[in-house]
Write a protein that holds these residues in place. Structure first.
Motif, PDB file in Angstrom:
ATOM      1  N   ILE A  77      34.841  24.480 -33.028  1.00 44.96           N
ATOM      2  CA  ILE A  77      35.543  23.453 -32.261  1.00 44.96           C
ATOM      3  C   ILE A  77      34.649  22.216 -32.227  1.00 44.96           C
ATOM      4  O   ILE A  77      33.454  22.311 -31.913  1.00 44.96           O
ATOM      5  CB  ILE A  77      35.848  23.917 -30.821  1.00 44.96           C
ATOM      6  N   TYR A  78      35.223  21.058 -32.554  1.00 49.95           N
ATOM      7  CA  TYR A  78      34.494  19.788 -32.557  1.00 49.95           C
ATOM      8  C   TYR A  78      35.145  18.827 -31.567  1.00 49.95           C
ATOM      9  O   TYR A  78      36.321  18.984 -31.208  1.00 49.95           O
ATOM     10  CB  TYR A  78      34.520  19.151 -33.948  1.00 49.95           C
ATOM     11  N   ASP A  79      34.374  17.813 -31.157  1.00 49.63           N
ATOM     12  CA  ASP A  79      35.003  16.716 -30.424  1.00 49.63           C
ATOM     13  C   ASP A  79      35.534  15.709 -31.425  1.00 49.63           C
ATOM     14  O   ASP A  79      35.369  15.879 -32.652  1.00 49.63           O
ATOM     15  CB  ASP A  79      34.048  16.096 -29.402  1.00 49.63           C
ATOM     16  N   ASP A  80      36.192  14.669 -30.939  1.00 49.35           N
ATOM     17  CA  ASP A  80      36.865  13.749 -31.864  1.00 49.35           C
ATOM     18  C   ASP A  80      35.912  12.943 -32.732  1.00 49.35           C
ATOM     19  O   ASP A  80      36.336  12.356 -33.731  1.00 49.35           O
ATOM     20  CB  ASP A  80      37.814  12.815 -31.106  1.00 49.35           C
ATOM     21  N   LYS A  81      34.625  12.934 -32.389  1.00 43.06           N
ATOM     22  CA  LYS A  81      33.634  12.244 -33.224  1.00 43.06           C
ATOM     23  C   LYS A  81      32.980  13.178 -34.240  1.00 43.06           C
ATOM     24  O   LYS A  81      32.123  12.751 -35.013  1.00 43.06           O
ATOM     25  CB  LYS A  81      32.555  11.610 -32.344  1.00 43.06           C
ATOM     26  N   GLY A  82      33.356  14.432 -34.210  1.00 43.56           N
ATOM     27  CA  GLY A  82      32.817  15.391 -35.169  1.00 43.56           C
ATOM     28  C   GLY A  82      31.604  16.149 -34.670  1.00 43.56           C
ATOM     29  O   GLY A  82      30.970  16.881 -35.438  1.00 43.56           O
ATOM     30  N   THR A 191      37.510  26.743 -40.987  1.00 45.46           N
ATOM     31  CA  THR A 191      38.594  26.742 -40.010  1.00 45.46           C
ATOM     32  C   THR A 191      38.067  26.162 -38.704  1.00 45.46           C
ATOM     33  O   THR A 191      37.063  26.639 -38.171  1.00 45.46           O
ATOM     34  CB  THR A 191      39.114  28.167 -39.774  1.00 45.46           C
ATOM     35  N   PHE A 192      38.732  25.131 -38.202  1.00 42.29           N
ATOM     36  CA  PHE A 192      38.216  24.480 -36.994  1.00 42.29           C
ATOM     37  C   PHE A 192      39.324  23.759 -36.239  1.00 42.29           C
ATOM     38  O   PHE A 192      40.397  23.488 -36.778  1.00 42.29           O
ATOM     39  CB  PHE A 192      37.097  23.490 -37.333  1.00 42.29           C
ATOM     40  N   GLU A 193      39.040  23.457 -34.981  1.00 39.09           N
ATOM     41  CA  GLU A 193      39.881  22.580 -34.173  1.00 39.09           C
ATOM     42  C   GLU A 193      39.042  21.398 -33.717  1.00 39.09           C
ATOM     43  O   GLU A 193      37.821  21.493 -33.565  1.00 39.09           O
ATOM     44  CB  GLU A 193      40.434  23.312 -32.939  1.00 39.09           C
ATOM     45  N   THR A 194      39.724  20.280 -33.506  1.00 35.86           N
ATOM     46  CA  THR A 194      39.083  19.089 -32.953  1.00 35.86           C
ATOM     47  C   THR A 194      39.825  18.699 -31.689  1.00 35.86           C
ATOM     48  O   THR A 194      41.046  18.540 -31.701  1.00 35.86           O
ATOM     49  CB  THR A 194      39.123  17.926 -33.970  1.00 35.86           C
ATOM     50  N   TRP A 195      39.065  18.581 -30.590  1.00 38.41           N
ATOM     51  CA  TRP A 195      39.638  18.276 -29.279  1.00 38.41           C
ATOM     52  C   TRP A 195      39.222  16.880 -28.840  1.00 38.41           C
ATOM     53  O   TRP A 195      38.034  16.535 -28.840  1.00 38.41           O
ATOM     54  CB  TRP A 195      39.136  19.281 -28.238  1.00 38.41           C
ATOM     55  N   GLY A 196      40.203  16.079 -28.472  1.00 40.57           N
ATOM     56  CA  GLY A 196      39.926  14.727 -27.972  1.00 40.57           C
ATOM     57  C   GLY A 196      40.890  14.355 -26.864  1.00 40.57           C
ATOM     58  O   GLY A 196      41.803  15.128 -26.519  1.00 40.57           O
ATOM     59  N   ARG A 197      40.736  13.150 -26.312  1.00 37.68           N
ATOM     60  CA  ARG A 197      41.597  12.713 -25.208  1.00 37.68           C
ATOM     61  C   ARG A 197      43.051  12.574 -25.638  1.00 37.68           C
ATOM     62  O   ARG A 197      43.969  12.797 -24.854  1.00 37.68           O
ATOM     63  CB  ARG A 197      41.107  11.370 -24.657  1.00 37.68           C
ATOM     64  N   LYS A 198      43.270  12.199 -26.887  1.00 35.83           N
ATOM     65  CA  LYS A 198      44.639  11.981 -27.360  1.00 35.83           C
ATOM     66  C   LYS A 198      45.365  13.280 -27.710  1.00 35.83           C
ATOM     67  O   LYS A 198      46.587  13.272 -27.880  1.00 35.83           O
ATOM     68  CB  LYS A 198      44.623  11.057 -28.576  1.00 35.83           C
ATOM     69  N   GLY A 199      44.619  14.357 -27.856  1.00 36.58           N
ATOM     70  CA  GLY A 199      45.212  15.630 -28.241  1.00 36.58           C
ATOM     71  C   GLY A 199      44.226  16.443 -29.035  1.00 36.58           C
ATOM     72  O   GLY A 199      43.022  16.187 -29.020  1.00 36.58           O
ATOM     73  N   HIS A 242      37.360  12.146 -36.335  1.00 35.29           N
ATOM     74  CA  HIS A 242      36.418  12.193 -37.465  1.00 35.29           C
ATOM     75  C   HIS A 242      37.162  12.314 -38.789  1.00 35.29           C
ATOM     76  O   HIS A 242      38.319  12.753 -38.853  1.00 35.29           O
ATOM     77  CB  HIS A 242      35.387  13.308 -37.278  1.00 35.29           C
ATOM     78  N   SER A 243      36.500  11.962 -39.871  1.00 36.69           N
ATOM     79  CA  SER A 243      37.157  11.674 -41.149  1.00 36.69           C
ATOM     80  C   SER A 243      37.967  12.832 -41.715  1.00 36.69           C
ATOM     81  O   SER A 243      38.996  12.606 -42.371  1.00 36.69           O
ATOM     82  CB  SER A 243      36.112  11.227 -42.185  1.00 36.69           C
ATOM     83  N   SER A 244      37.541  14.055 -41.506  1.00 33.63           N
ATOM     84  CA  SER A 244      38.277  15.184 -42.088  1.00 33.63           C
ATOM     85  C   SER A 244      39.727  15.216 -41.631  1.00 33.63           C
ATOM     86  O   SER A 244      40.626  15.612 -42.386  1.00 33.63           O
ATOM     87  CB  SER A 244      37.603  16.507 -41.703  1.00 33.63           C
ATOM     88  N   ILE A 245      39.965  14.775 -40.406  1.00 35.59           N
ATOM     89  CA  ILE A 245      41.317  14.834 -39.847  1.00 35.59           C
ATOM     90  C   ILE A 245      42.261  13.915 -40.606  1.00 35.59           C
ATOM     91  O   ILE A 245      43.338  14.316 -41.050  1.00 35.59           O
ATOM     92  CB  ILE A 245      41.301  14.480 -38.351  1.00 35.59           C
TER      93      ILE A 245
END
Length: 378
Positions: A77-82, A191-199, A242-245
């Motif tokens: 799990i990453y934050d929106d900045k990676g 396999t990963f998820e990215t969690w941020g304020r927007k979703g 982050h760029s992968s998204i």
């Protein structure tokens, strides 16, 4: 009058097909009645954790599924900045964890069953109980009688509604898009998820140079605008992650699937004499733990064991209920809670959440996984 079949399975999704394979394995007579005009899987990618693979092995279907999936070793799990929030080693030496396209899993399950056992265009309306059989009436005007009903027709099951009129799906507070992207140039293998304020957005590599992704945002229930979102609209929301998204979203080529996230508040019973609720008709869960299909496959293996052990089918159904109520209830509640945590928008709440995840020892995460995977199917 003799019933049309001993067991009538309502629903030809993962739960229904796996249960049909289990019944076939122990020599039971059955028919599968699917609402759609064809056996078409709904969705994109899914996870099959070690508990699901154990269930597939019990019903004799694991060897057909494994070649169609990709082994999952870790989940991050990453934050929106990676920046990494959490990393879990999901490797299981006995059964393994896999990711698979839902269509491939569906095809593998169907390969075990004869066409004459599979009926399509049979959307149930109601049932009537007779002295020795049940009769199910369908929207196409037909009817089928059976000694026992296995209800696997999903969260909106009309038969469950007839049995339990007060049960209704509940909206989790967020909506979701799912898609398939080309991984030929990206070469993403994590396999990963990215969690941020927007979703949040999840990335799941599949076989054949494909990526399954999902994106969730908080939204009102049944927001018609979200239904028509294209990848450009989703990029507008997640473009500063982050760029992968953005790379994965840009590489999306298959039609995007949209739906609100729903579950079923835990039920107090699954068995009703010779009627049994299984799969999403019994314990639909939010997808936050990746356990929806896994629970359905567990159901099939446990039911097979209960029918082998108990000479009376109604007793077997009660045995199934006793074995499944607590486990499925726990997973529904845990998954609901995890979704609320993952969908936080408040900056302070997000910081506290991320900090808590980062300082949690890896051994704690590992014990939670072991508990999830350790299911008694015998």
């Amino acid at each position: 009058m003799k019933p049309d079949t001993e067991f009538l399975i309502l629903g030809g999704g993962i739960a229904g097909l796996a249960t049909a394979i289990a019944l076939q394995k122990i020599g039971k007579d059955f028919l599968v009645a699917e609402a759609s005009e064809a056996f078409r899987p709904v969705g994109a990618g899914i996870a099959l954790a070690a508990n699901a693979m154990k269930a597939l092995s019990k019903i004799g279907a694991a060897d057909a599924v494994i070649p169609k999936g990709s082994r999952l070793a870790d989940f991050s799990i990453y934050d929106d900045k990676g920046k990494l929030i959490s990393k879990t080693h999901a490797h299981n030496p006995d059964y393994g964890n896999f990711t698979i396209h839902r269509a491939d899993l569906h095809a593998a399950l169907l390969s075990f069953l004869e066409e004459k056992k599979l009926l399509t265009g049979k959307r149930s309306k109601r049932f009537v109980k007779g002295p020795k059989r049940y009769t199910v009436f369908f929207e196409d005007g037909s009817e089928i009688s059976a000694s026992h009903l296995i209800v696997a027709e999903g969260i909106h099951s009309p038969i469950r509604k007839q049995l339990l009129p007060d049960t209704n799906p509940r909206f989790a507070g967020y909506t979701c898009w799912r898609g398939i992207a080309d991984n030929g140039q990206l070469h993403i293998d994590e396999t990963f998820e990215t969690w941020g304020r927007k979703g949040r957005i999840g990335i799941v590599p599949l076989r054949n140079k494909q990526i399954y992704w999902f994106a969730c945002v908080n939204a009102p229930h049944a927001d018609s605008d979200k239904k028509n979102f294209k990848k450009e609209d989703i990029l507008e929301i997640f473009g500063d992650f982050h760029s992968s998204i953005s790379e994965v979203l840009k590489a999306t080529y298959a039609p995007i699937i949209w739906n609100d996230i729903l579950d079923l508040p835990p039920l107090s019973r699954f068995a009703f004499e010779d009627i049994l609720l299984i799969g999403d008709a019994a314990h639909a869960t939010t997808p936050n733990m990746g356990q929806g299909a896994c629970m359905a496959l567990e159901d099939a293996a446990v039911l097979m064991a209960c029918l082998k052990k108990n000479p009376s089918t109604s007793t077997a159904f009660l045995d199934f209920e006793k074995r499944r109520l607590t486990r499925t209830r726990q997973i529904v509640i845990q998954s609901w809670t995890l979704g609320k945590v993952a969908q936080l928008e408040n900056p302070i709440g997000i910081w506290l959440r991320n900090f808590a995840f980062r300082v949690t020892p890896a051994s704690v995460n590992q014990k939670q996984l072991e508990k999830l995977y350790n299911v008694d199917l015998d």
